[in-house]
Design a protein around this motif. Sequence first.
Motif, PDB file in Angstrom:
ATOM      1  N   SER A 125       0.839  -1.195   0.000  1.00 31.84           N
ATOM      2  CA  SER A 125       0.000   0.000   0.000  1.00 31.84           C
ATOM      3  C   SER A 125       0.873   1.244   0.000  1.00 31.84           C
ATOM      4  O   SER A 125       2.049   1.198   0.385  1.00 31.84           O
ATOM      5  CB  SER A 125      -0.910   0.009   1.231  1.00 31.84           C
ATOM      6  OG  SER A 125      -0.156   0.279   2.398  1.00 31.84           O
ATOM      7  N   LYS A 126       0.287   2.365  -0.392  1.00 33.74           N
ATOM      8  CA  LYS A 126       1.026   3.622  -0.377  1.00 33.74           C
ATOM      9  C   LYS A 126       1.462   3.963   1.042  1.00 33.74           C
ATOM     10  O   LYS A 126       2.574   4.443   1.266  1.00 33.74           O
ATOM     11  CB  LYS A 126       0.163   4.741  -0.959  1.00 33.74           C
ATOM     12  CG  LYS A 126       0.873   6.086  -1.024  1.00 33.74           C
ATOM     13  CD  LYS A 126      -0.013   7.165  -1.630  1.00 33.74           C
ATOM     14  CE  LYS A 126       0.698   8.515  -1.610  1.00 33.74           C
ATOM     15  NZ  LYS A 126      -0.133   9.597  -2.181  1.00 33.74           N
ATOM     16  N   GLY A 127       0.594   3.692   2.026  1.00 36.32           N
ATOM     17  CA  GLY A 127       0.944   3.976   3.411  1.00 36.32           C
ATOM     18  C   GLY A 127       2.117   3.149   3.897  1.00 36.32           C
ATOM     19  O   GLY A 127       3.007   3.656   4.598  1.00 36.32           O
ATOM     20  N   GLU A 128       2.146   1.877   3.531  1.00 34.85           N
ATOM     21  CA  GLU A 128       3.263   1.016   3.931  1.00 34.85           C
ATOM     22  C   GLU A 128       4.560   1.477   3.291  1.00 34.85           C
ATOM     23  O   GLU A 128       5.626   1.462   3.924  1.00 34.85           O
ATOM     24  CB  GLU A 128       2.961  -0.426   3.543  1.00 34.85           C
ATOM     25  CG  GLU A 128       1.882  -1.078   4.391  1.00 34.85           C
ATOM     26  CD  GLU A 128       1.443  -2.421   3.844  1.00 34.85           C
ATOM     27  OE1 GLU A 128       1.123  -3.311   4.656  1.00 34.85           O
ATOM     28  OE2 GLU A 128       1.403  -2.589   2.603  1.00 34.85           O
ATOM     29  N   LEU A 129       4.467   1.877   2.045  1.00 39.31           N
ATOM     30  CA  LEU A 129       5.649   2.360   1.341  1.00 39.31           C
ATOM     31  C   LEU A 129       6.186   3.636   1.983  1.00 39.31           C
ATOM     32  O   LEU A 129       7.396   3.799   2.175  1.00 39.31           O
ATOM     33  CB  LEU A 129       5.297   2.605  -0.128  1.00 39.31           C
ATOM     34  CG  LEU A 129       6.452   2.805  -1.097  1.00 39.31           C
ATOM     35  CD1 LEU A 129       7.276   1.534  -1.212  1.00 39.31           C
ATOM     36  CD2 LEU A 129       5.917   3.215  -2.460  1.00 39.31           C
ATOM     37  N   TYR A 130       5.269   4.517   2.344  1.00 37.35           N
ATOM     38  CA  TYR A 130       5.639   5.785   2.982  1.00 37.35           C
ATOM     39  C   TYR A 130       6.338   5.534   4.317  1.00 37.35           C
ATOM     40  O   TYR A 130       7.365   6.153   4.622  1.00 37.35           O
ATOM     41  CB  TYR A 130       4.366   6.614   3.172  1.00 37.35           C
ATOM     42  CG  TYR A 130       4.592   8.044   3.601  1.00 37.35           C
ATOM     43  CD1 TYR A 130       4.834   9.040   2.669  1.00 37.35           C
ATOM     44  CD2 TYR A 130       4.527   8.403   4.953  1.00 37.35           C
ATOM     45  CE1 TYR A 130       5.022  10.358   3.066  1.00 37.35           C
ATOM     46  CE2 TYR A 130       4.718   9.708   5.348  1.00 37.35           C
ATOM     47  CZ  TYR A 130       4.961  10.686   4.408  1.00 37.35           C
ATOM     48  OH  TYR A 130       5.149  11.984   4.798  1.00 37.35           O
TER      49      TYR A 130
END
Length: 294
Positions: free
Chosen positions: A188-193
């Motif tokens: 997910s974008k959040g995990e990547l961030y």
Amino acid sequence: MSLLEKAQIVANNPRRLLVEGNRLFHSRGYTLDMNPRGVNFLEQDWDTLIILDACRYDIFKNTVDLPGETDYAISLGSTSRETISANFRDKSLLDTVYVSANGWFHRLKDNINTEIFRFIYTDRDAADGLTSHPSTVTERALQAYDEHPNKRLIVHYMQPHQPYLGEKGKWIKYGAALPETVKDNNVSKGELYEAYKENLQLVADHVETLFEKTSGKMIVTADHGELLGEPQSPIPIRDYGHPAGIYVDELVKVPWHVYTSGSRNIVSANEPFSESEDREDNIDEHLKALGYKV
């Protein structure tokens, strides 16, 4: 690969066609090979220049707590290749030692008409040889600082660039943060961030060690930034990584953190250092393993 073949690949991939449209805009019809708004970092006043690879200003400002003052600068490129070419081209740096986990300087130096007193390529001892642990870079930088007390020092860490080394991010497969593969790899974008911020904090801890064990005027900056799902422009296609020739803020607005401690050494220039032990072997293979075209 010929230009015609490249054009056919782009034409058959709608997403790449949109990215190429943005690159055409930012490079002013392919007439520019660097960001015209950028600043040459090498021409600024510093004793030690610390480069964090793929580090964004906004995330640095909100994540890192280092002594000193944080501002921003605009990079000359959106990739290491662009930034190193633009900063080092036609430079005589016989007053400078460059310790780096990034091989692009060695790959490009003969083509950009530059000379340096010494380039030290660090061991790739993390993520199955894909990158250098920041502790390795710090240790080699401190050794170079002691060996060459009358030289300016550039220290180039690979973090926060992938691969991610922290607990939150080490499970993310290298290359997963690409437009075609984020969903395929269930990232997910959040995990990547969060993985990116963790990698940034990991390297920031080692930057602080440099602050503690060296003196002079130190600058912390980056070669370029990183897209973590934000849109390019003017075509608002969401992207990841750091595509060449796209000069949106997330890719070229980088930290310019200044910290001064103790006295500043008198810098001298002399003939290039020569040592067969410096690890400049297999640099092309390393860059290819990281996904770069060399």
